[in-house]
Design a protein around this motif. Structure first.
Motif, PDB file in Angstrom:
ATOM      1  N   ALA A  73      39.362 -39.178   4.962  1.00  0.00           N
ATOM      2  CA  ALA A  73      39.433 -38.571   6.567  1.00  0.00           C
ATOM      3  C   ALA A  73      37.466 -39.152   6.429  1.00  0.00           C
ATOM      4  O   ALA A  73      36.692 -38.880   7.677  1.00  0.00           O
ATOM      5  N   GLU A  74      36.288 -38.446   5.320  1.00  0.00           N
ATOM      6  CA  GLU A  74      35.618 -37.926   4.698  1.00  0.00           C
ATOM      7  C   GLU A  74      34.526 -39.373   5.549  1.00  0.00           C
ATOM      8  O   GLU A  74      34.073 -40.274   6.055  1.00  0.00           O
ATOM      9  N   ALA A  75      34.929 -40.964   4.959  1.00  0.00           N
ATOM     10  CA  ALA A  75      35.178 -42.305   5.225  1.00  0.00           C
ATOM     11  C   ALA A  75      34.942 -42.507   6.669  1.00  0.00           C
ATOM     12  O   ALA A  75      34.419 -43.492   7.409  1.00  0.00           O
ATOM     13  N   VAL A  76      37.013 -42.035   7.375  1.00  0.00           N
ATOM     14  CA  VAL A  76      36.441 -42.029   8.914  1.00  0.00           C
ATOM     15  C   VAL A  76      35.308 -41.295   9.217  1.00  0.00           C
ATOM     16  O   VAL A  76      35.033 -42.301  11.036  1.00  0.00           O
ATOM     17  N   VAL A  77      34.884 -40.410   8.985  1.00  0.00           N
ATOM     18  CA  VAL A  77      33.594 -39.969   9.568  1.00  0.00           C
ATOM     19  C   VAL A  77      32.147 -40.551   9.593  1.00  0.00           C
ATOM     20  O   VAL A  77      31.761 -40.619  10.453  1.00  0.00           O
ATOM     21  N   VAL A  78      32.485 -40.357   8.178  1.00  0.00           N
ATOM     22  CA  VAL A  78      31.221 -41.221   7.952  1.00  0.00           C
ATOM     23  C   VAL A  78      30.597 -42.476   8.781  1.00  0.00           C
ATOM     24  O   VAL A  78      29.329 -43.185   9.060  1.00  0.00           O
ATOM     25  N   GLY A  79      31.839 -42.850   8.849  1.00  0.00           N
ATOM     26  CA  GLY A  79      31.679 -45.068   9.687  1.00  0.00           C
ATOM     27  C   GLY A  79      31.706 -44.733  10.762  1.00  0.00           C
ATOM     28  O   GLY A  79      30.844 -44.981  11.619  1.00  0.00           O
ATOM     29  N   GLY A  80      32.561 -43.729  11.779  1.00  0.00           N
ATOM     30  CA  GLY A  80      32.586 -44.117  12.785  1.00  0.00           C
ATOM     31  C   GLY A  80      32.564 -42.893  13.951  1.00  0.00           C
ATOM     32  O   GLY A  80      33.230 -42.316  14.566  1.00  0.00           O
ATOM     33  N   PHE A  81      31.491 -42.054  13.348  1.00  0.00           N
ATOM     34  CA  PHE A  81      30.772 -40.798  13.817  1.00  0.00           C
ATOM     35  C   PHE A  81      30.571 -40.902  15.283  1.00  0.00           C
ATOM     36  O   PHE A  81      31.638 -40.096  15.956  1.00  0.00           O
ATOM     37  N   THR A  82      30.381 -41.676  15.935  1.00  0.00           N
ATOM     38  CA  THR A  82      30.312 -41.563  17.677  1.00  0.00           C
ATOM     39  C   THR A  82      31.436 -41.506  18.365  1.00  0.00           C
ATOM     40  O   THR A  82      31.294 -41.844  19.246  1.00  0.00           O
ATOM     41  N   VAL A 150      25.620 -58.408   7.531  1.00  0.00           N
ATOM     42  CA  VAL A 150      25.876 -57.103   8.264  1.00  0.00           C
ATOM     43  C   VAL A 150      25.058 -56.167   8.337  1.00  0.00           C
ATOM     44  O   VAL A 150      24.440 -55.853   7.059  1.00  0.00           O
ATOM     45  N   PHE A 151      24.623 -55.783   9.174  1.00  0.00           N
ATOM     46  CA  PHE A 151      23.434 -54.469   9.524  1.00  0.00           C
ATOM     47  C   PHE A 151      24.696 -53.214   9.860  1.00  0.00           C
ATOM     48  O   PHE A 151      25.392 -53.414  10.738  1.00  0.00           O
ATOM     49  N   THR A 152      23.943 -52.316   8.674  1.00  0.00           N
ATOM     50  CA  THR A 152      25.219 -51.406   8.369  1.00  0.00           C
ATOM     51  C   THR A 152      24.567 -49.755   7.873  1.00  0.00           C
ATOM     52  O   THR A 152      22.909 -50.216   7.725  1.00  0.00           O
ATOM     53  N   THR A 153      25.282 -48.471   7.662  1.00  0.00           N
ATOM     54  CA  THR A 153      24.398 -47.363   7.197  1.00  0.00           C
ATOM     55  C   THR A 153      25.656 -47.003   6.003  1.00  0.00           C
ATOM     56  O   THR A 153      26.368 -48.165   5.851  1.00  0.00           O
ATOM     57  N   VAL A 154      24.825 -46.796   4.887  1.00  0.00           N
ATOM     58  CA  VAL A 154      26.234 -46.579   3.411  1.00  0.00           C
ATOM     59  C   VAL A 154      27.233 -46.183   3.958  1.00  0.00           C
ATOM     60  O   VAL A 154      27.049 -45.510   4.507  1.00  0.00           O
ATOM     61  N   GLY A 182      42.458 -42.848  17.033  1.00  0.00           N
ATOM     62  CA  GLY A 182      42.455 -44.608  16.814  1.00  0.00           C
ATOM     63  C   GLY A 182      41.490 -45.263  15.905  1.00  0.00           C
ATOM     64  O   GLY A 182      41.101 -44.271  15.222  1.00  0.00           O
ATOM     65  N   VAL A 183      41.034 -46.443  16.175  1.00  0.00           N
ATOM     66  CA  VAL A 183      40.372 -46.957  14.868  1.00  0.00           C
ATOM     67  C   VAL A 183      38.951 -47.305  15.637  1.00  0.00           C
ATOM     68  O   VAL A 183      39.083 -47.212  16.994  1.00  0.00           O
ATOM     69  N   THR A 184      38.311 -46.274  14.764  1.00  0.00           N
ATOM     70  CA  THR A 184      36.215 -46.392  14.912  1.00  0.00           C
ATOM     71  C   THR A 184      35.674 -47.557  14.941  1.00  0.00           C
ATOM     72  O   THR A 184      36.339 -48.279  14.565  1.00  0.00           O
ATOM     73  N   TRP A 185      35.005 -47.944  15.738  1.00  0.00           N
ATOM     74  CA  TRP A 185      34.057 -48.728  16.072  1.00  0.00           C
ATOM     75  C   TRP A 185      34.212 -49.801  14.754  1.00  0.00           C
ATOM     76  O   TRP A 185      33.521 -51.102  15.142  1.00  0.00           O
ATOM     77  N   PRO A 186      33.474 -48.940  13.788  1.00  0.00           N
ATOM     78  CA  PRO A 186      32.553 -50.112  12.226  1.00  0.00           C
ATOM     79  C   PRO A 186      34.663 -51.227  11.984  1.00  0.00           C
ATOM     80  O   PRO A 186      34.100 -52.796  11.911  1.00  0.00           O
ATOM     81  N   SER A 187      35.383 -50.199  11.470  1.00  0.00           N
ATOM     82  CA  SER A 187      36.655 -51.653  11.533  1.00  0.00           C
ATOM     83  C   SER A 187      36.791 -52.724  12.913  1.00  0.00           C
ATOM     84  O   SER A 187      37.310 -53.298  12.306  1.00  0.00           O
ATOM     85  N   VAL A 188      36.678 -52.581  14.033  1.00  0.00           N
ATOM     86  CA  VAL A 188      36.945 -53.367  14.796  1.00  0.00           C
ATOM     87  C   VAL A 188      35.390 -54.439  15.069  1.00  0.00           C
ATOM     88  O   VAL A 188      35.750 -55.444  15.224  1.00  0.00           O
ATOM     89  N   VAL A 189      34.278 -54.326  14.200  1.00  0.00           N
ATOM     90  CA  VAL A 189      33.055 -54.736  14.814  1.00  0.00           C
ATOM     91  C   VAL A 189      33.441 -56.059  13.571  1.00  0.00           C
ATOM     92  O   VAL A 189      33.684 -57.379  13.518  1.00  0.00           O
ATOM     93  N   ARG A 190      33.901 -55.433  12.188  1.00  0.00           N
ATOM     94  CA  ARG A 190      34.497 -56.235  11.258  1.00  0.00           C
ATOM     95  C   ARG A 190      35.375 -57.082  11.635  1.00  0.00           C
ATOM     96  O   ARG A 190      35.171 -58.374  10.848  1.00  0.00           O
ATOM     97  N   GLU A 191      36.372 -56.788  11.754  1.00  0.00           N
ATOM     98  CA  GLU A 191      37.677 -56.770  12.340  1.00  0.00           C
ATOM     99  C   GLU A 191      36.655 -58.512  13.612  1.00  0.00           C
ATOM    100  O   GLU A 191      37.532 -59.801  13.908  1.00  0.00           O
TER     101      GLU A 191
END
Length: 354
Positions: A73-82, A150-154, A182-191
């Protein structure tokens, strides 16, 4: 993560995840204060959508979480916050806070006709200033599919990038009122970056069960491009033609407009100003567009390159310029006006379009 370097990254991800969960809990981004446990319960409810969208990337996200010592759950927030804050506002029926601070990126696609035959895509990445220290550039070598820069954050699967098939993806955040589990945007970008063409990347975006609102900019090595104001309930597509496409942080298509939440007046004015400035700086009176000209646009000091202030704390945490036909990527950490771009490349032979 047995060595000191790995442990340092794990600690950084844990701290960043803690900070992002706290930002949601405080309510300034998400419509009202919540207990930390309630935030994570909502984030956990997004996990089935991630697994259904891409089992491969879901497994990668869980592996990262396990190695860093955070929960899924924390991984969802840290990656897909916005995207996640759109979900929180929608499912809790929270008001859209007037004081909402959103990230403010300026993105653009330049067609082949306005360059020396090789189109480019680029942007600033602007965010709450606590994000800047966590910006990284990753080189990915998946077991199957194209390599990618890939430009990203940790702790985040990916935000902006280019793959060795010549597909590039950029983003702007939008403020939607139709968030969902739903699915957050970092997963969408990577796919999207696992695809071989811009059309393939667009297909990924159109089928995704999105959690929140972003605009996505796509360009491939053949010069095909799109800008999509992607809301969970609408996906208007604007194809790239003979003039540059520019996008900032407000909706411009009527189909998506009804789904956009109200934004702070100053931030909306800033978004419109950045759009006008970037369009002006990309006008054909300046002649052909090259990477140096795009870098200078990201350095524009009155609006496009952002510095934090006490009210909004938004800054340009980095910037990227990509030229998919040649496999060239230039990335900058922090404000482009104060930092240099570094050049990176993917093997041109791997792209196959040169």
């Amino acid at each position: 993560m047995g060595n000191a370097h790995g442990r340092a990254h794990a600690a950084e991800i844990r701290q960043y995840a803690h900070d992002r969960v706290e930002l949601v809990a405080e309510g300034l981004w998400s419509g009202g204060p919540l207990e930390r446990g309630a935030v994570l319960e909502l984030a956990g409810a997004c996990l089935p959508a991630h697994e259904a969208f891409s089992p491969r990337l879901h497994a990668e996200m869980l592996a990262m979480a396990g190695a860093a010592g955070i929960t899924p759950a924390e991984a969802v927030v840290v990656g897909g916050f916005t995207d996640f804050v759109d979900t929180v506002r929608a499912v809790t029926a929270g008001p859209h806070p007037v004081s909402l601070t959103e990230d403010d990126c300026t993105a653009f696609i330049v067609p082949d006709q306005r360059t020396e035959g090789a189109g480019m895509i680029g942007q600033t990445w602007d965010m709450h200033d606590t994000a800047t220290d966590h910006v990284v550039l990753a080189r990915l070598h998946p077991d199957a599919g194209p390599d990618a820069l890939v430009f990203t954050t940790v702790g985040c699967l990916g935000q902006i990038g280019m793959n060795s098939a010549g597909v590039c993806v950029g983003i702007n955040n939008l403020t939607g009122n139709d968030g969902r589990f739903g699915v957050t945007w970092p997963s969408v970008v990577r796919e999207m970056l696992a695809q071989d063409t811009a059309a393939g990347a667009l297909g990924v975006l159109l089928r995704a069960d999105l959690a929140g609102a972003h605009s996505y900019l796509i360009l491939d090595a053949e010069g095909r491009g799109y800008c999509v104001e992607a809301m969970p309930s609408a996906r208007p597509v604007q194809p790239l033609e003979t003039e540059p496409l520019v996008h900032t942080n407000h909706v411009t298509d009527a189909e998506a407009l009804a789904l956009e939440s109200e934004r702070d007046g100053e931030l909306m004015a800033n978004s419109r100003r950045r759009l006008e400035l970037a369009e002006s700086l990309l006008s054909d009176t300046g002649g052909p567009v090259d990477p140096d000209r795009l870098m200078e646009i990201t350095r524009e000091p009155t609006a496009i390159c952002r510095w934090p202030d006490a009210k909004y704390r938004v800054e340009s945490s980095g910037a990227v310029i990509m030229r998919p036909r040649t496999g060239d990527l230039w990335a900058c950490w922090g404000q482009p006006a104060e930092n240099d771009y570094e050049h990176f490349s993917l093997t041109p032979a791997a792209i196959g379009h040169v």
